[in-house]
Motif scaffolding. Structure first.
Motif, PDB file in Angstrom:
ATOM      1  N   GLN A 283       0.712  -3.538  14.681  1.00  6.93           N
ATOM      2  CA  GLN A 283       0.006  -3.594  13.422  1.00  6.93           C
ATOM      3  C   GLN A 283       0.345  -2.060  12.834  1.00  6.93           C
ATOM      4  O   GLN A 283       0.392  -1.882  12.072  1.00  6.93           O
ATOM      5  CB  GLN A 283      -0.561  -4.257  12.923  1.00  6.93           C
ATOM      6  N   GLY A 284      -0.037  -0.949  13.828  1.00  4.21           N
ATOM      7  CA  GLY A 284      -0.581   0.160  13.742  1.00  4.21           C
ATOM      8  C   GLY A 284      -0.053   0.928  14.914  1.00  4.21           C
ATOM      9  O   GLY A 284       0.388   0.712  16.064  1.00  4.21           O
TER      10      GLY A 284
ATOM     11  N   VAL B 227      -0.262   4.651  10.706  1.00  8.05           N
ATOM     12  CA  VAL B 227       0.175   3.638  10.366  1.00  8.05           C
ATOM     13  C   VAL B 227      -0.745   2.944  10.514  1.00  8.05           C
ATOM     14  O   VAL B 227      -0.567   2.827  11.833  1.00  8.05           O
ATOM     15  CB  VAL B 227       1.319   3.493  10.614  1.00  8.05           C
ATOM     16  N   THR B 228      -1.253   2.598  10.260  1.00  6.29           N
ATOM     17  CA  THR B 228      -2.921   1.283  10.273  1.00  6.29           C
ATOM     18  C   THR B 228      -2.312   0.379  10.180  1.00  6.29           C
ATOM     19  O   THR B 228      -2.888  -0.902  11.297  1.00  6.29           O
ATOM     20  CB  THR B 228      -3.166   1.173   9.282  1.00  6.29           C
ATOM     21  N   HIS B 229      -1.056  -0.118   9.605  1.00  3.74           N
ATOM     22  CA  HIS B 229      -1.079  -1.860   9.656  1.00  3.74           C
ATOM     23  C   HIS B 229       0.308  -2.070   8.845  1.00  3.74           C
ATOM     24  O   HIS B 229       0.826  -1.523   8.397  1.00  3.74           O
ATOM     25  CB  HIS B 229      -1.965  -2.910   8.807  1.00  3.74           C
TER      26      HIS B 229
ATOM     27  N   TRP C 284       5.352  -0.609   5.627  1.00  2.00           N
ATOM     28  CA  TRP C 284       3.631   0.039   6.496  1.00  2.00           C
ATOM     29  C   TRP C 284       2.726   1.255   5.811  1.00  2.00           C
ATOM     30  O   TRP C 284       3.066   1.546   4.828  1.00  2.00           O
ATOM     31  CB  TRP C 284       4.621   0.712   7.738  1.00  2.00           C
TER      32      TRP C 284
ATOM     33  N   LYS D 243      -0.017   3.468   5.545  1.00  2.00           N
ATOM     34  CA  LYS D 243      -0.757   4.928   6.282  1.00  2.00           C
ATOM     35  C   LYS D 243      -2.068   4.806   6.041  1.00  2.00           C
ATOM     36  O   LYS D 243      -2.929   3.495   5.207  1.00  2.00           O
ATOM     37  CB  LYS D 243      -0.948   5.833   5.713  1.00  2.00           C
TER      38      LYS D 243
ATOM     39  N   LEU E 193      -1.751   2.656  17.827  1.00  2.00           N
ATOM     40  CA  LEU E 193      -2.924   3.325  17.238  1.00  2.00           C
ATOM     41  C   LEU E 193      -4.417   3.335  18.094  1.00  2.00           C
ATOM     42  O   LEU E 193      -4.390   2.200  18.234  1.00  2.00           O
ATOM     43  CB  LEU E 193      -3.129   2.227  15.856  1.00  2.00           C
TER      44      LEU E 193
ATOM     45  N   HIS F   6      -8.585   2.558  17.753  1.00  2.00           N
ATOM     46  CA  HIS F   6      -9.249   2.573  17.012  1.00  2.00           C
ATOM     47  C   HIS F   6     -10.443   2.761  17.213  1.00  2.00           C
ATOM     48  O   HIS F   6     -11.514   3.045  18.176  1.00  2.00           O
ATOM     49  CB  HIS F   6      -9.043   0.857  17.456  1.00  2.00           C
TER      50      HIS F   6
END
Length: 336
Positions: free
Chosen positions: A82-83, A100-102, A108, A110, A147, A149
């Motif tokens: 997803q990210g 890219v977060t999701h 996609w 940002k 990603l 978190h």
């Protein structure tokens, strides 16, 4: 001695122990960083290989794109993620990093809310391979990482991006630290030159000392209003030990170590810098020189101590006091 809360000339700054770029280059980078070791930090792909062999944690690697023929496969490469972050291996100053977060449908998203098509991703990676963001414009490689978190400790202290912690390490000893907090002005990037907030961090406790944005002292985050004097870094001792270990692994005696705190995995190394900038002094409202001169006097045996002992000494030697709501007034301009 603290900086005065007024505009200070370069000569006066030197009286307060502020390290300048020429002295940094000559006395610390030139003295402690053999040029043959620079590729260990200038090439993020090589950095990953070197540090993973020493069990220093980093964000998981999703994939590497090193040929233009591979660019068309980017959608399948990030499928199921997803990210993610796309980075140039030889980039500097945060240039060319795409977060890219999701995914939303076929696009996609940002951190800033901007949307990207698969063609946008391909174009960005092609630019990385062509050397658009690399040191000296040399052909490069694109790294795709999982990603990160943000740890909940940083909620309300940053917007549109994950904060990172910069630790200056000299001869294996953490000497000064700051956290860089993204803002709307910085477009979600933890980059002080683009408008992020720099918060000086006490080496002894991991708590906030002072904060600056565009060279101006402030007490609150400009977007969230959160009081920056309440900020404390989680897993502080583990973070400092990780930074100290980078000296043993790389052999570089003057380093900027950038670390993020992931909510699930704790401190993760982001990157290393053999030419760390000097704005950390403004964020700490203190100069590097008195601390560095103390470390100049260490013996070779002192530098071979275990990282835990080096960190213990640093926390004892370089403890500092917060200036929030005390001697510093918000909006005061400091010379850069």
């Amino acid at each position: 001695m603290k900086l005065l809360n007024s505009l200070i000339s370069p000569w006066r700054l030197s009286q307060f122990g502020m390290l300048g770029i020429n002295e940094r280059n000559r006395r610390y980078i030139g003295r402690y960083n053999p040029r043959s070791l620079f590729p260990l930090v200038d090439n993020k792909r090589l950095t990953r290989t070197t540090l993973s062999s020493a069990d220093i944690p980093m964000a998981a690697l999703i994939g590497v794109v090193d040929q233009q023929s591979q660019v068309k496969k980017i959608a399948s490469l990030v499928e199921g993620h997803q990210g993610f972050a796309i980075k140039p291996s030889k980039g500097s100053g945060g240039k060319g990093i795409l977060i890219v977060t999701h995914k939303d449908g076929d696009e996609w998203v940002k951190a800033s809310g901007g949307r990207l098509t698969v063609d946008d991703l391909k174009r960005h990676i092609s630019n990385i391979l062509s050397g658009l963001y690399s040191l000296g414009g040399a052909a490069d490689v694109a790294l795709i990482e999982s990603l990160i978190h943000q740890a909940h400790h940083f909620d309300d202290y940053t917007v549109e991006g994950v904060p990172d912690i910069r630790v200056i390490v000299c001869r294996g000893y953490p000497v000064m630290a700051m956290v860089r907090l993204s803002t709307h002005a910085s477009d979600g990037k933890a980059n002080l030159h683009q408008g992020a907030v720099g918060v000086g961090i006490d080496i002894a406790t991991g708590t906030a000392l002072a904060a600056v944005q565009h060279g101006q002292l402030l007490n609150q985050h400009p977007d969230t209003g959160k009081h920056l004097g309440e900020l404390a870094i989680p897993d502080w001792e583990a973070l400092l030990i990780m930074a100290s270990r980078c000296y043993d692994v790389t052999g570089l005696g003057y380093l900027g170590i950038d670390i993020v705190v992931d909510r699930d995995h704790g401190p993760l190394l982001l990157e290393l810098n053999a030419r760390p900038g000097l704005a950390i002094q403004l964020a700490n409202n203190a100069g590097l020189l008195p601390r560095l001169r103390r470390l100049d006097k260490l013996t070779a045996a002192d530098t071979r101590l275990r990282p835990e002992e080096r960190v213990r000494r640093s926390r004892e030697w370089f403890a500092d006091d917060s200036v929030f709501d005390k001697t510093v007034q918000p909006g005061v301009k400091l010379a850069e």
